[in-house]
Design a protein around this motif. Structure first.
Motif, short mmCIF file in Angstrom:
data_model
loop_
_atom_site.label_atom_id
_atom_site.label_comp_id
_atom_site.label_asym_id
_atom_site.label_seq_id
_atom_site.Cartn_x
_atom_site.Cartn_y
_atom_site.Cartn_z
N LYS A 19 7.46 -3.23 -6.30
CA LYS A 19 6.00 -2.45 -6.37
C LYS A 19 5.37 -3.39 -5.82
CE LYS A 19 1.94 -0.64 -8.97
NZ LYS A 19 2.01 -0.74 -10.77
N ASN A 20 5.03 -4.59 -5.75
CA ASN A 20 3.39 -5.75 -4.92
C ASN A 20 4.43 -5.79 -3.96
OD1 ASN A 20 1.88 -6.85 -7.69
ND2 ASN A 20 4.12 -6.73 -8.17
N LEU A 21 5.67 -5.83 -3.23
CA LEU A 21 5.87 -6.14 -1.81
C LEU A 21 5.89 -4.95 -1.50
CD1 LEU A 21 7.67 -7.85 -0.38
CD2 LEU A 21 9.00 -5.81 -0.83
N LEU A 22 5.05 -3.78 -1.75
CA LEU A 22 4.61 -2.18 -0.73
C LEU A 22 3.84 -2.53 -0.81
CD1 LEU A 22 7.65 -0.19 -2.06
CD2 LEU A 22 7.70 -1.09 -0.18
N VAL A 23 3.03 -2.23 -1.75
CA VAL A 23 1.34 -1.89 -2.17
C VAL A 23 0.84 -3.33 -2.55
CG1 VAL A 23 0.28 -0.98 -3.72
CG2 VAL A 23 2.66 -0.19 -4.13
N SER A 24 0.45 -3.76 -1.14
CA SER A 24 -0.56 -5.07 -0.55
C SER A 24 -1.45 -5.20 -2.08
CB SER A 24 -0.24 -5.31 0.54
OG SER A 24 -1.16 -4.37 1.29
N GLU A 25 -2.21 -5.73 -1.34
CA GLU A 25 -3.74 -6.60 -2.29
C GLU A 25 -4.70 -4.86 -1.72
OE1 GLU A 25 -1.83 -9.47 -1.56
OE2 GLU A 25 -1.12 -9.29 -3.00
N LYS A 26 -4.14 -5.40 -0.54
CA LYS A 26 -5.68 -4.71 0.68
C LYS A 26 -5.37 -3.38 -0.06
CE LYS A 26 -6.91 -4.05 5.62
NZ LYS A 26 -6.32 -3.89 6.84
N LYS A 27 -4.67 -2.47 0.03
CA LYS A 27 -4.18 -1.37 -1.05
C LYS A 27 -4.65 -1.40 -1.83
CE LYS A 27 -0.25 -0.01 2.48
NZ LYS A 27 1.42 -0.01 2.45
N LYS A 28 -4.38 -1.72 -3.01
CA LYS A 28 -4.98 -1.95 -4.24
C LYS A 28 -6.65 -1.92 -4.43
CE LYS A 28 -1.59 -4.55 -6.37
NZ LYS A 28 -0.98 -5.76 -6.96
N ILE A 29 -6.89 -2.35 -3.47
CA ILE A 29 -9.04 -2.76 -3.10
C ILE A 29 -9.35 -1.11 -2.65
CG2 ILE A 29 -10.77 -3.90 -2.78
CD1 ILE A 29 -8.81 -6.60 -2.82
N GLU A 30 -8.73 -1.40 -1.47
CA GLU A 30 -9.08 -0.33 -1.48
C GLU A 30 -9.04 1.30 -1.71
OE1 GLU A 30 -6.75 0.13 2.74
OE2 GLU A 30 -7.51 -1.21 3.69
N ARG A 31 -7.67 1.34 -2.09
CA ARG A 31 -8.04 2.69 -3.35
C ARG A 31 -8.25 2.64 -4.35
NH1 ARG A 31 -1.48 2.24 -6.24
NH2 ARG A 31 -1.15 2.67 -4.00
N LEU A 32 -9.34 1.50 -4.97
CA LEU A 32 -9.99 1.20 -5.93
C LEU A 32 -10.91 1.67 -5.16
CD1 LEU A 32 -9.63 -1.89 -7.42
CD2 LEU A 32 -9.62 0.03 -8.33
N THR A 33 -11.93 1.71 -4.32
CA THR A 33 -12.80 1.93 -3.17
C THR A 33 -13.12 3.20 -3.31
OG1 THR A 33 -12.42 0.68 -1.19
CG2 THR A 33 -13.36 -0.37 -2.31
N ASN A 34 -11.37 4.09 -2.82
CA ASN A 34 -12.07 5.03 -2.35
C ASN A 34 -11.81 5.63 -3.40
OD1 ASN A 34 -11.61 4.75 0.50
ND2 ASN A 34 -9.84 4.35 -0.02
N SER A 35 -11.80 5.52 -4.90
CA SER A 35 -12.08 6.74 -6.31
C SER A 35 -13.12 7.12 -5.57
CB SER A 35 -11.32 5.33 -7.45
OG SER A 35 -12.09 6.15 -8.31
N ASP A 36 -12.61 8.42 -6.79
CA ASP A 36 -14.07 8.96 -6.60
C ASP A 36 -14.77 8.81 -7.92
OD1 ASP A 36 -13.19 11.22 -4.41
OD2 ASP A 36 -12.40 11.88 -6.47
N ARG A 37 -14.49 8.19 -8.97
CA ARG A 37 -14.83 7.25 -9.85
C ARG A 37 -15.63 5.95 -9.63
NH1 ARG A 37 -12.19 6.14 -13.99
NH2 ARG A 37 -10.08 5.95 -12.98
N PHE A 38 -15.00 5.59 -8.45
CA PHE A 38 -15.86 4.32 -7.51
C PHE A 38 -17.33 3.86 -8.76
CE2 PHE A 38 -18.00 1.35 -4.58
CZ PHE A 38 -17.38 0.44 -5.06
#
Length: 562
Positions: free
Chosen positions: A175-194
């Motif tokens: 999971k950490n190999l496929l989902v990088s730290e960059k993608k995790k933070i981008e997913r948080l910032t793109n959330s509707d509840r940001f």
């Protein structure tokens, strides 16, 4: 910094025979083994190490200016670059089984301590898995025991439970190999509840802290210090709130005392400070942007004035990018040969760029010669024009890009032979030099040049309304009979008092100009352009904002009405 890195590496090899390691090839397997079964220890020997490796990261704020959280782009760029530098596999395994190095309790040289708990858990899982598999095989294969369903269920359950622990660890690494730290933070910032995520900053900080712990582990493994150097540029091209967001990210998220980060803010304080003062981050600092910067920056370094040799190197770098000067001629020659070959063979010519009927190959070669001559004058230290080359790289690039356009427009308007007639100034030399000087003046003093041109235009219009004045043979001023020979500096000098009166409404435009004393020396003695030269060059001037002259004309007219 690279030279310092190499010097320290050589000195450390003389002090300590242990060579640094790299997480590449066999070193990657070593790092994975130590990461899984050993815990790093910060010893006194490690603290004495002076060799260092700099990991350089370039962050252009302009590339992320369109996103809602510019500072999030800074953090994702940092995480992504560290991930690519050390490898995604190593960082993914560290997120699952890694730990921050602990300091040694005494004087010891052991930098790796066996993880007793991890080893016991792993051996226990393997033993339970082996026992379960053995029970299952016995229940399936041994005659006389096959009919015992309970034994099969027990063996399957034991093997499944013990194997699931190993499978979960492998899935976490994947999971950490496929989902990088960059993608995790981008997913948080793109959330509707940001906006309503109270724990958002803590999640981002947790990712940064994990990155800091990983770098501390790699320091022990590589036997050297690691420093991530992030160069932050183009902040002065962003909106004020974006500028404040990046600086706050540096101060809050990445300012841990143990964080191995070095930030280089390549900014113009005269642009960044007003941006900070326009935002709400200045509360408690008396709205003083300079005070905010002084508390944020631990090593201020103001770049000294650029010397003559540095200016010439900057000019050479800008000129070297203009390969199109010769490329157009080469491409035109190839196209003409292809068309001639098609005509000889009776085949239709391939469609291409329509040729300009008034622009021949000889014209292109003459244009290139003029452009090269203009660049030679700029680069020649014995020419007075080289002293006026600006120190800013952006201004140098604008001048280098504008000179070819200006000379080509002059050739189009006047013809190849007509351009020589433009340089009628005494001591001016060849006309490419005059065109280069005009471009430099328009770039360095746009406000003062626009004022002189506006005053000259109004004087011509006034003369046209009143009609030509009768010639006076006893007049002491020879320019009275020939207004075209009037020096442009004289026009500016006669109206400079009115420009001083309009200093307040023209404040922003006047701030674009360079040194006023250099302008006087440039236009009065070094390059004494006349009114006739100004009219000729104005028609082909592309690097002067004509709206400035329009604004000056309106201000002068309104002032006269008052």
């Amino acid at each position: 910094m690279r030279e310092e890195m190499w010097r320290r590496e050589e000195a450390e090899l003389l002090r300590d025979p242990q060579r640094p390691r790299s997480p590449r090839g066999w070193g990657l397997l070593q790092a994975l083994w130590l990461l899984t079964f050993y815990e790093p220890v910060v010893t006194e020997g490690h603290l004495w190490r002076r060799n260092v490796e700099f990991v350089f990261v370039r962050f252009s704020a302009w590339q992320y200016a369109g996103c809602d959280r510019l500072w999030a782009g800074l953090v994702t760029t940092l995480c992504d670059h560290v991930r690519r530098h050390f490898g995604a596999l190593l960082l993914s395994v560290f997120h699952v089984v890694g730990a921050r190095p602990r300091y040694a309790s005494g004087f010891t040289r052991r930098e790796w301590v066996l993880k007793t708990g991890t080893c016991l858990k792993l051996w226990a899982l393997l033993l339970v898995l082996g026992a379960g598999l053995a029970i299952l095989l016995v229940a399936l294969l041994v005659p006389g025991v096959k009919d015992h369903r309970a034994l099969k269920v027990v063996g399957s359950a034991v093997a499944s439970l013990s194997g699931s622990g190993l499978a979960l660890g492998a899935l976490s690494v994947l999971k950490n190999l496929l989902v990088s730290e960059k993608k995790k933070i981008e997913r948080l910032t793109n959330s509707d509840r940001f906006a309503s995520q109270l724990g958002f900053m803590s999640k981002v900080r947790a990712e940064v802290e994990a990155l800091v712990d990983f770098l501390a582990f790699m320091e022990i493994f590589e036997r050297r210090r690691l420093r991530v150097v992030m160069e932050i540029t183009s902040l002065d091209l962003c909106l004020p709130e974006k500028v404040a967001g990046v600086l706050n990210a540096v101060n809050t998220l990445l300012s841990d005392a143990n964080a191995p980060f070095i930030f280089i803010l390549a900014v113009d304080p005269s642009v960044v400070v007003p941006c900070l003062e326009q935002t709400g981050c200045m509360k408690g600092l008396a709205d003083n942007g300079y005070l905010f910067l002084s508390r944020s920056v631990s090593l201020p370094f103001s770049i000294p004035d650029v010397g003559a040799r540095s200016r010439l190197r900057c000019l050479e770098a800008a000129i070297s990018t203009r390969e199109d000067l010769m490329y157009r001629i080469i491409a035109g020659n190839i196209e003409q040969r292809c068309r001639a070959k098609c005509r000889e063979e009776g085949e239709p010519a391939e469609p291409g760029v329509p040729a300009d009927p008034g622009w021949t190959e000889a014209d292109s070669e003459a244009a290139v010669r003029c452009i090269h001559e203009a660049f030679r004058c700029l680069h020649d230290t014995s020419d007075v024009l080289s002293r006026y080359v600006p120190t800013s790289g952006a201004h140098v690039r604008r001048i280098v890009n504008t000179i070819p356009i200006t000379l080509r427009l002059l050739l189009h308007r006047a013809g190849i032979a007509g351009i020589a007639g433009i340089s009628g100034i005494a001591g001016m030399g060849p006309s490419p030099r005059a065109a280069a000087a005009w471009v430099v003046m328009a770039d360095r003093w746009p406000c003062r040049l626009s004022w002189a041109l506006q005053c000259l235009e109004e004087a011509v219009q006034s003369r046209a309304r009143l009609g030509p004045a009768p010639a006076d043979p006893t007049a002491a001023d020879p320019t009275a009979a020939d207004p075209g020979s009037r020096k442009l500096w004289s026009v500016f000098q006669e109206n400079v008092a009115e420009l001083s009166a309009l200093r307040q409404p023209l404040h922003n435009v006047l701030s674009l100009d360079g040194d006023p004393e250099q302008f006087r020396a440039f236009l009065d003695s070094d390059f004494p352009f006349t009114a006739h030269d100004a009219r000729e060059f104005l028609a082909v001037t592309v690097n002067l904002d004509h709206s400035i002259r329009h604004k000056m004309g309106l201000l002068r007219a309104f002032d006269r009405l008052q």
